[in-house]
Write a protein that holds these residues in place. Structure first.
Motif, short mmCIF file in Angstrom:
data_model
loop_
_atom_site.label_atom_id
_atom_site.label_comp_id
_atom_site.label_asym_id
_atom_site.label_seq_id
_atom_site.Cartn_x
_atom_site.Cartn_y
_atom_site.Cartn_z
N LEU A 89 0.69 -1.27 -0.05
CA LEU A 89 -0.17 -0.03 -0.06
C LEU A 89 0.93 1.36 0.04
O LEU A 89 0.59 2.13 -0.61
N ALA A 90 1.97 1.46 0.70
CA ALA A 90 2.76 2.50 0.79
C ALA A 90 3.43 2.61 -0.61
O ALA A 90 3.47 3.69 -1.07
N CYS A 91 3.96 1.47 -1.17
CA CYS A 91 4.52 1.65 -2.43
C CYS A 91 3.72 2.42 -3.56
O CYS A 91 3.95 3.15 -4.34
N SER A 92 2.43 1.94 -3.42
CA SER A 92 1.32 2.45 -4.46
C SER A 92 1.01 4.04 -4.40
O SER A 92 0.54 4.41 -5.35
N VAL A 93 1.46 4.53 -3.00
CA VAL A 93 1.24 5.99 -3.22
C VAL A 93 2.61 6.53 -2.94
O VAL A 93 2.38 7.89 -2.58
N LEU A 100 9.49 5.41 -1.83
CA LEU A 100 9.26 4.25 -2.40
C LEU A 100 10.47 3.16 -2.10
O LEU A 100 10.30 1.80 -1.93
N VAL A 101 11.80 3.64 -2.06
CA VAL A 101 12.60 2.56 -1.44
C VAL A 101 12.48 1.94 -0.35
O VAL A 101 12.56 0.75 0.18
N ALA A 102 12.11 2.99 0.86
CA ALA A 102 11.78 2.59 1.95
C ALA A 102 10.37 1.51 2.05
O ALA A 102 10.43 0.38 2.98
N SER A 103 9.48 1.87 1.23
CA SER A 103 8.35 0.88 1.43
C SER A 103 8.68 -0.54 0.55
O SER A 103 8.16 -1.49 0.86
N ARG A 104 9.44 -0.26 -0.46
CA ARG A 104 9.90 -1.67 -0.92
C ARG A 104 10.73 -2.52 -0.12
O ARG A 104 10.47 -3.55 0.31
N GLY A 105 11.27 -1.91 0.91
CA GLY A 105 12.26 -2.37 2.04
C GLY A 105 11.33 -3.03 2.97
O GLY A 105 11.24 -4.25 3.41
N LEU A 106 10.13 -2.30 3.24
CA LEU A 106 9.06 -2.98 4.00
C LEU A 106 8.44 -4.21 3.34
O LEU A 106 8.10 -5.15 4.14
N GLN A 107 8.06 -4.12 2.26
CA GLN A 107 7.71 -5.16 1.65
C GLN A 107 8.66 -6.58 1.63
O GLN A 107 8.41 -7.62 1.88
N GLY A 162 -1.09 1.95 -15.33
CA GLY A 162 0.25 2.67 -14.68
C GLY A 162 1.06 1.75 -13.87
O GLY A 162 0.84 0.61 -13.34
N TRP A 163 2.20 2.26 -13.38
CA TRP A 163 3.28 1.33 -12.41
C TRP A 163 2.43 1.35 -11.14
O TRP A 163 2.73 0.24 -10.53
N ARG A 164 1.81 2.02 -10.80
CA ARG A 164 1.34 1.86 -9.40
C ARG A 164 0.48 0.61 -9.29
O ARG A 164 0.42 0.09 -8.11
N SER A 165 0.03 0.26 -10.30
CA SER A 165 -1.13 -0.87 -10.20
C SER A 165 -0.27 -2.14 -9.86
O SER A 165 -0.97 -2.98 -9.32
N VAL A 166 0.93 -2.16 -10.03
CA VAL A 166 1.71 -3.31 -9.70
C VAL A 166 1.33 -3.95 -8.32
O VAL A 166 1.47 -4.97 -7.85
N VAL A 171 -1.51 -6.19 -2.67
CA VAL A 171 -2.55 -6.27 -1.70
C VAL A 171 -3.52 -7.17 -1.70
O VAL A 171 -3.77 -7.61 -0.83
N GLY A 172 -4.20 -7.22 -2.71
CA GLY A 172 -5.04 -8.09 -2.94
C GLY A 172 -4.74 -9.69 -2.86
O GLY A 172 -5.77 -10.30 -1.98
N GLY A 173 -3.88 -9.99 -3.19
CA GLY A 173 -3.36 -11.31 -3.56
C GLY A 173 -3.02 -11.85 -1.90
O GLY A 173 -3.56 -13.11 -1.44
N ALA A 174 -2.46 -10.92 -1.19
CA ALA A 174 -2.17 -11.08 0.22
C ALA A 174 -3.30 -11.29 1.20
O ALA A 174 -3.22 -12.08 2.09
N VAL A 175 -4.31 -10.38 0.95
CA VAL A 175 -5.40 -10.53 1.66
C VAL A 175 -6.14 -12.01 1.62
O VAL A 175 -6.70 -12.48 2.67
N LEU A 176 -6.26 -12.23 0.34
CA LEU A 176 -6.81 -13.84 -0.01
C LEU A 176 -6.24 -14.63 0.82
O LEU A 176 -6.69 -15.70 1.31
N LEU A 177 -4.78 -14.74 0.46
CA LEU A 177 -3.92 -15.70 1.11
C LEU A 177 -4.07 -15.72 2.72
O LEU A 177 -3.85 -16.83 3.52
N TYR A 178 -4.23 -14.40 3.47
CA TYR A 178 -4.46 -14.35 4.80
C TYR A 178 -5.36 -15.15 5.38
O TYR A 178 -5.59 -15.94 6.25
N LEU A 179 -6.55 -15.21 4.36
CA LEU A 179 -8.05 -16.00 4.87
C LEU A 179 -7.68 -17.48 4.79
O LEU A 179 -8.44 -18.28 5.21
N GLY A 180 -6.68 -17.84 3.96
CA GLY A 180 -6.41 -19.33 3.84
C GLY A 180 -5.52 -19.82 4.89
O GLY A 180 -5.28 -21.09 5.08
#
Length: 492
Positions: A89-93, A100-107, A162-166, A171-180
């Protein structure tokens, strides 16, 4: 023997996190030219964006493997998913390079928390050796396929939104996986918990950060500049000091004794070289296809489909060979595929390259990934005792991230150094590739040639390290009995 349905679903959850983590990095590489234009990044900043995720993951994965063994693998796995979502989420904004570098590090921190418990949980889910082998084959295939699919997915997303959509996909995939994750066992380790080695992990992180800084900033600042020399000295001192420090720890973050096992050394070497080749290739090839040849992000992604196809087909073949005959042959042939791919690309890249030959090079790269991943993963997990499954998975995950980091930083350094030698400015890599295609192609040839040499050396080393162990001998009294039963004659 089929896998139980619940276990198959849990396996998909574990593999899904691997898919997301690798896909995120490789998909982002497709967006680098547009990202550089949008945020007005210098080339060194762009390399940090591409490398920061893998750098943090490589620095923390071994520690996180010990944390997962100590506090519960499912719990740490869930924590990693949460951290990955926040980072995405932080990367996308992100408004600028530092954010961006800090957010990528958090990822990357989230990925480091997920990867070791995921592979260790697979060992918990499948205690039967045959089922575990099939599950590890699925994991290995996921690692290669996600890396190979990244450029295609990135191309589609960048072209459409655009690049932010990457980062939205993560985000969506991680939320789904958390449910599993409710399908996963707790994954606690029997016996006394491992002690955490803060000193060892700090030294390992200093090695990676120091050398990465030197590789990325060296071409621009100058290899003899103060900051680059200090970074290199810190990395070297930490590397020299690690082994003595590890010998004084009860549970070092990476026990040097583990690397005394030839198969594990082969697994680490294979993972590093494979992801160096793929990570570096994806980084530099993106600018070649988009800026030199003029393809759109979507077309660039489509042109990398042969890499995906090669990985898909050969991962399945390699997994079967590993199960029946061991990993020596597929791992060695996989490295030779890297040699063939990089050598061919070094010969055919041009401002008016013939696409069919480029596609053959991409196919060979994917074939190498498909062949190398299963034996590397299998050797890493099976070479250590079962209670060290978390350590083994952390080692192989770290090796992949180190390889990716070296690919982006190392090939980027080679590229920038050659461009500097040719008199080109290197503050804007996308503009240089577009305006001075011939110089960029020359730099690409040097980078690909160096990877081909590295892969050739790795092929020879892999053939030796994956050598089957000699037949074990049992001692009964004073008689030394070979593993082969003696020949006897029947009574008459």
């Amino acid at each position: 023997m089929t896998l139980p349905r619940r276990s198959r679903a849990a396996l998909l959850v574990c593999c899904g996190t691997l898919f997301l983590g690798v896909l995120d990095g490789t998909a982002l590489n497709l967006a680098l030219p547009s990202l550089q234009r949008d945020l007005r990044l210098a080339t060194a900043e762009l390399q940090w964006v591409a490398a920061s995720n893998a750098l943090v993951r490589a620095s923390l994965t071994l520690l996180c493997g010990a944390v997962a063994d100590r506090y519960g693998r499912r719990r740490i796995f869930r924590l990693g998913l949460g951290v990955f979502v926040v980072g995405s989420l932080a990367c996308s904004v992100a408004p600028d390079a530092i954010w961006l570098v800090a957010s990528r590090g958090l990822q990357g921190a989230g990925g480091a928390l997920m990867a070791p418990p995921a592979l260790a949980l697979i060992a918990n889910l499948f205690p039967d050796a045959g089922q575990r082998g099939r599950a590890l084959g699925t994991w290995s295939a996921t690692a290669g396929v996600s890396a190979a699919c990244g450029p295609l997915v990135g191309g589609v997303l960048v072209q459409a939104a655009g690049w932010r959509s990457v980062f939205w996909v993560g985000v969506g995939g991680a939320v789904l996986l958390y449910l599993g994750t409710r399908l996963l066992p707790e994954g606690r380790v029997d016996g006394p918990p491992r002690r955490l080695d803060a000193l060892g992990n700090t030294l390992a992180a200093l090695v990676l950060v120091g050398f990465t800084f030197a590789l990325i900033d060296g071409p621009n600042r100058g290899w003899t500049s103060g900051p680059v020399l200090v970074a290199g000295a810190v990395g070297l001192a930490a590397a020299i000091g690690y082994a003595p420090a590890a010998r004084r720890r009860a549970d070092p973050v990476l026990d040097p004794a583990h690397l005394a096992v030839p198969a594990l050394r082969g697994a680490v070497l294979s993972a590093v070289v494979a992801y160096l080749a793929l990570g570096g290739f994806t980084f530099v090839n993106t600018f070649y296809l988009q800026q030199v040849l003029g393809f759109s992000p979507l077309a660039t992604g489509l042109l990398t489909l042969p890499t995906t196809v090669g990985t898909l087909i050969l991962a399945n073949v390699s997994g079967r060979i590993v199960g029946r005959h061991g990993g020596r042959l597929p791992a060695t042939v996989g490295h030779l595929c890297f040699v063939a791919s990089m050598a061919l690309l070094a010969l055919v890249v041009a401002t008016d390259a013939w696409l069919p030959l480029l596609l053959v090079g991409y196919l060979l790269l994917g074939a190498g990934m498909g062949l190398v991943n299963p034996p590397a993963t299998n050797a890493a997990v099976t070479s250590l005792p079962g209670e060290r499954a978390g350590v083994a998975s952390a080692i192989t995950s770290t090796a992949r991230q180190v390889g990716t980091n070296l690919g982006v930083a190392g090939l980027g350094a080679v590229l920038v150094s050659v461009l500097v030698a040719s008199g080109q400015p290197t503050d804007d890599l996308a503009r240089v590739a577009a305006d001075s295609g011939e110089d960029y192609v020359t730099a690409l040839r040097v980078a690909y040639g160096l990877v081909a040499v590295t892969a050739a050396l790795a092929a020879g080393a892999t053939w030796r390290l994956f050598r089957p162990p000699p037949p074990r001998r049992e001692v009964v009294g004073d008689a030394r009995l070979s593993a082969t039963p003696p020949v006897t004659t029947s009574a008459r």
